[in-house]
Scaffold this active site. Sequence first.
Site, PDB file in Angstrom:
ATOM      1  N   SER B  48      38.903  38.737  49.969  1.00 25.91           N
ATOM      2  CA  SER B  48      38.715  40.129  49.595  1.00 25.91           C
ATOM      3  C   SER B  48      39.447  40.310  48.279  1.00 25.91           C
ATOM      4  O   SER B  48      40.593  39.879  48.112  1.00 25.91           O
ATOM      5  CB  SER B  48      39.248  41.076  50.670  1.00 25.91           C
ATOM      6  OG  SER B  48      38.913  42.402  50.310  1.00 25.91           O
ATOM      7  N   GLU B  49      38.769  40.930  47.307  1.00 21.29           N
ATOM      8  CA  GLU B  49      39.264  40.898  45.931  1.00 21.29           C
ATOM      9  C   GLU B  49      40.574  41.650  45.733  1.00 21.29           C
ATOM     10  O   GLU B  49      41.243  41.461  44.719  1.00 21.29           O
ATOM     11  CB  GLU B  49      38.192  41.435  44.987  1.00 21.29           C
ATOM     12  CG  GLU B  49      37.892  42.906  45.202  1.00 21.29           C
ATOM     13  CD  GLU B  49      36.488  43.288  44.776  1.00 21.29           C
ATOM     14  OE1 GLU B  49      35.555  42.514  45.030  1.00 21.29           O
ATOM     15  OE2 GLU B  49      36.332  44.368  44.197  1.00 21.29           O
ATOM     16  N   ASN B  50      40.958  42.501  46.693  1.00 24.71           N
ATOM     17  CA  ASN B  50      42.245  43.185  46.556  1.00 24.71           C
ATOM     18  C   ASN B  50      43.435  42.280  46.830  1.00 24.71           C
ATOM     19  O   ASN B  50      44.574  42.719  46.713  1.00 24.71           O
ATOM     20  CB  ASN B  50      42.301  44.450  47.437  1.00 24.71           C
ATOM     21  CG  ASN B  50      41.954  44.194  48.882  1.00 24.71           C
ATOM     22  OD1 ASN B  50      41.026  43.441  49.180  1.00 24.71           O
ATOM     23  ND2 ASN B  50      42.687  44.800  49.782  1.00 24.71           N
ATOM     24  N   SER B  90      43.505  37.134  42.044  1.00 24.13           N
ATOM     25  CA  SER B  90      42.275  37.252  42.821  1.00 24.13           C
ATOM     26  C   SER B  90      41.054  37.167  41.900  1.00 24.13           C
ATOM     27  O   SER B  90      40.069  36.493  42.215  1.00 24.13           O
ATOM     28  CB  SER B  90      42.279  38.587  43.574  1.00 24.13           C
ATOM     29  OG  SER B  90      41.322  38.590  44.597  1.00 24.13           O
TER      30      SER B  90
END
Lengths: 220, 220, 215, 215
Positions: B48-50, B90
């Site tokens: 997840s990009e966070n 990320s």
Amino acid sequence: MDKALIKKKIGIRIAQELSDGDFVNLGIGLPTEVANHIPEEIEVFFQSENGIMGVGAAPKPGSEDKDLINAGGGYITVKRGASYFDTCLSFAIIRGGHIDMTVLGALQVDQHGNLANWMIPGKLVPGMGGAMDLVTGAKRVIIAMEHCDKYGKAKILKSCTLPLTAKGQVSLIVTDKAVMEITGQGLLLKEIAAGTTIEELKACTEADLLIPDHLPTFGD
Amino acid sequence: MDKALIKKKIGIRIAQELSDGDFVNLGIGLPTEVANHIPEEIEVFFQSENGIMGVGAAPKPGSEDKDLINAGGGYITVKRGASYFDTCLSFAIIRGGHIDMTVLGALQVDQHGNLANWMIPGKLVPGMGGAMDLVTGAKRVIIAMEHCDKYGKAKILKSCTLPLTAKGQVSLIVTDKAVMEITGQGLLLKEIAAGTTIEELKACTEADLLIPDHLPTFGD
Amino acid sequence: MSKIIQLEQAISLINSGSSVLFGGFLSVGCAERIIDALVKKGTKDLTMIVIATDYDNKGVGKLITNRQVNKVIASHIGTNKATQTQMNDGSLKVTLTPQGTLLEQIRAAGSGLGGVLTETGLGTVVAEGKQIVNVDGRDYLLEKPIGADIALIKAYKADEKGNLVYSKTARNSNPIMAMAAKKTIVEVDEIVPVGELDPEQIITPGVFVDYLVPA
Amino acid sequence: MSKIIQLEQAISLINSGSSVLFGGFLSVGCAERIIDALVKKGTKDLTMIVIATDYDNKGVGKLITNRQVNKVIASHIGTNKATQTQMNDGSLKVTLTPQGTLLEQIRAAGSGLGGVLTETGLGTVVAEGKQIVNVDGRDYLLEKPIGADIALIKAYKADEKGNLVYSKTARNSNPIMAMAAKKTIVEVDEIVPVGELDPEQIITPGVFVDYLVPA
């Protein structure tokens, strides 16, 4: 004068430039002497560019940690409040202007704040390591060196002749003979070593010196 | 067809594109369905990009952790072997080509692999978030969407008319009606949904379709 | 030298017209107490740099709802109606930037880089008005550094020297934004004595941190 | 899918003519066992990318002493006489790059950036032959990405998925170099079962790691 005494005189004088809470990077060699003279009332953090903030004293013989070295390859300890990081972040800290002061040696430095300390063509090419980033990025660049080379020749020049480390980045030069600041007007003599005359100083300085009326001494 | 069934059909088909050990980023909405259909014999890691690699299942109600969310803001759990990192790393992972596959929704996609999925001028401007980096950086970009919009209009076009997310980066389009690959020659129909005819498909596809002699079905 | 200050002091460092980097993502890892105090004080004309503008009544969105912001640089505003309403009525200037690009721009400011080259956004509206640099036959967008007057950071733990540790995905943009401001202010759940954090565990070294605001 | 391989397999992945990113600094945090095996095998014509060429008989320097390297990109070679001798006799091509620049170039390759702009090296020989880009009135050197075929990394601990933890200053360039190669091979002191490392503690996520070589 004895080399150890010269080193100590320069180290003590530069340590006076520090403020409480400063983050400092010391080059290898003479600059490391500064760490021995931090005024008691202040706390500073030393960075080593290989990835630590908060370098402590040298370890006791026999208690060295093989994974814990400084930029010169010497064994170190860590201070309380230290942190480890990768070298890319280490140079982000350096280049990003987060280091309050770096103290470096010099082969040559000139009245325009140019510095040459990384190679002598055809003779010595160790590489710049982290010096170019440090000199470009640190808020204040202080040069710590003996005033003249081993043949008595000037190292503080009108204009550097060796390949530069960086252009116009030096703030202050501290030698065994003088404290000099690079200003917009030129190289300003700020203090002279106790026992050194202006004539002696001029004789071993190629750069033009701006000499103020009132000239304090240091290192007495 | 029921929306949940459409979602499931698309999710199952895309899950077949995965290989053991893949690192995958699923966009919000329909693409998340893919996670429910991973073949048992393989293991994949979801980013997840966070700032997490190794997103696990949704938490049981009441056991949500306020510091543990995905890119859509939903609560998640972590899988064994997960890691946290900052969002800059990320996106280094994403832009640097370290993600094997990303699955995203689309407003429009065209036969050149162009994608529009981040805004409708004058109407809806949510922002691109991480979509532009994902589409540019992932090794394979798969579009998961219903074949037509809610008015039955084509979303697979000769050329996108909405502002692009990225140019020429889409690899595969999977809808409830077809699986299509963007090739150097054009948009190749790879599979057709069981129960759909080529005529039905053509009627709701604006893009030119390359139709092979042998056409397998999926979703039966 | 202690870095610990109280909430009122922290707020007094943020002036009308300040540019502020806000750590956090969809209000997770966001300095919510400082934001609440800013809303109460009503400091105006802020430039907000943030990944997403969160929600109307949660996270940084509260400052927009309260019309304290006149410029936003973000990658996503879709969860916050106030941002879109004010953008449409012309009272709020919004620059939308791809998330990875925005983070690299902030990192560049904090790292002393003059900019970075990326393919993200090429051939899209993001490329408009930007310099294109060709390197070995490939085109890239030149993205400039983005720093700010203030960074508002949320950490889970800090020691008194400002070394920071985060919690799970609440880490998000915080370590990057902490690097790129003239003054970095950290809202922290727990402040521990120096020496209590393992040097291996520290994500943001204290060199980036100016002030700690205890919870 | 296990990432664990034996030393011989690791060595077989490195061909004559390969470019190799070597983690480590002055031999600390350096994949010494893999290097020893490479010396034994005698793989030739390597391009070595490293912060410093270490010592004649320790760290990456052994490969130079054994004349297995024909090109070096480094920031410092002063501790290794063999590097200087071979550079002077023309058998070794050496590119000296400022350390911070070199690390950003490697990070750029690993992060999908087309390059970075830096002031470091402006007005020095480092600027020769490089593109200068002016941003808002200031000049910067454009520094291009540097990736490689292989990265040789040293970690202290890994789990079976390739998540890595380092030890103290042996971390150094390893996390950056791990990002930037087609294949990343890690020499690791201890491999633990998946789930044993705290996700907060991991410095290099397994997504960057292809192979683990147990000590």
